[in-house]
Design a protein around this motif. Structure first.
Motif: not given
Length: 241
Positions: A209-213
């Motif tokens: 949802a728009g972030i990188e993990m």
């Protein structure tokens, strides 16, 4: 009838004497036979079965291996593959679990089923059907995860990360030499974490949802503890996002 009983009575003494002699002879033969038979030797230990017994559980970023004393991999548990099959494979190697538990879905986590051998757990994720839709940015969804909560299982199988970190090790030593972004302290809960293994065959960076993990094998220490209290994989480290 009287004659028959009389004849038997008159022959009683010689018969009893003869029977006694025969009985002693038979008893002697039986004693000799018992002395001649040596105790049965114990069954030999099958070297293959003892060598293939599990001795180590090795937790990595992408999979966990269960190995024997020679380092032979008895089973590889890959987090992206079927969780129930992983549990069945582990039972076949480690034996029956010491605990099985269930946790309902929450706002942050899916429904899960946990299987524990004391010190080593497999947690199978039960994602809701709507979370499995493709074509959308979503959380990385491994079929299952593993965690170490002790240095050995209840059956004395060692549990370690691929870098040899174990529960009970000094956390600062585990974090020593790691890049700063691989060590993180949760301000809200005070849990310290360090990434001790990161993916190699895939990027490990998942659009969410728009972030990188970034997910990998993570060692944690609870507040006010100087030692590693848990190793989890796959898990994400906020400092690497």
């Amino acid at each position: 009838m009287d004659g028959l009983f009389a004849s038997a009575f008159s022959l009683g003494a010689p018969i009893r004497k003869t029977f006694a002699v025969i009985s002693m002879a038979v008893l002697g033969l039986m004693l000799s036979a018992c002395a001649a038979v040596s105790p049965a030797a114990p069954d030999p230990i099958d070297p293959l079965s003892s060598a293939s017994a599990p001795t180590d559980i090795i937790i990595g970023a992408e999979n966990t291996d269960i190995v024997d004393v020679s380092g032979n991999v008895l089973v590889t548990l890959t987090y992206s593959e079927d969780g129930d099959a992983a549990v069945a494979a582990a039972v076949g190697i480690l034996g029956e679990p010491t605990e099985v538990r269930h946790q309902d879905r929450t706002n942050h986590y899916p429904e899960v089923d946990g299987t524990s051998w004391g010190g080593f757990d497999i947690v199978v994720n039960r994602y809701p059907a709507e979370a499995l839709l493709t074509g959308e940015a979503r959380f990385y969804q491994p079929a299952f995860s593993v965690q170490a909560t002790a240095a050995t299982t209840d059956a004395d199988v060692a549990v370690t990360a691929v870098d040899l970190t174990r529960v009970g090790d000094d956390f600062d030593l585990a974090a020593e030499g790691q890049p700063a972004n691989r060590v993180h302290t949760d301000d809200a809960f005070g849990i310290r974490s360090v990434a001790i293994d990161l993916p190699t065959s895939f990027s490990g960076i998942i659009d969410d949802a728009g972030i990188e993990m970034t997910y990998g094998a993570i060692a944690n220490a609870v507040p006010d503890s100087s030692t590693v209290t848990q190793i989890v994989a796959p898990a994400y480290l906020f400092s690497l996002s």
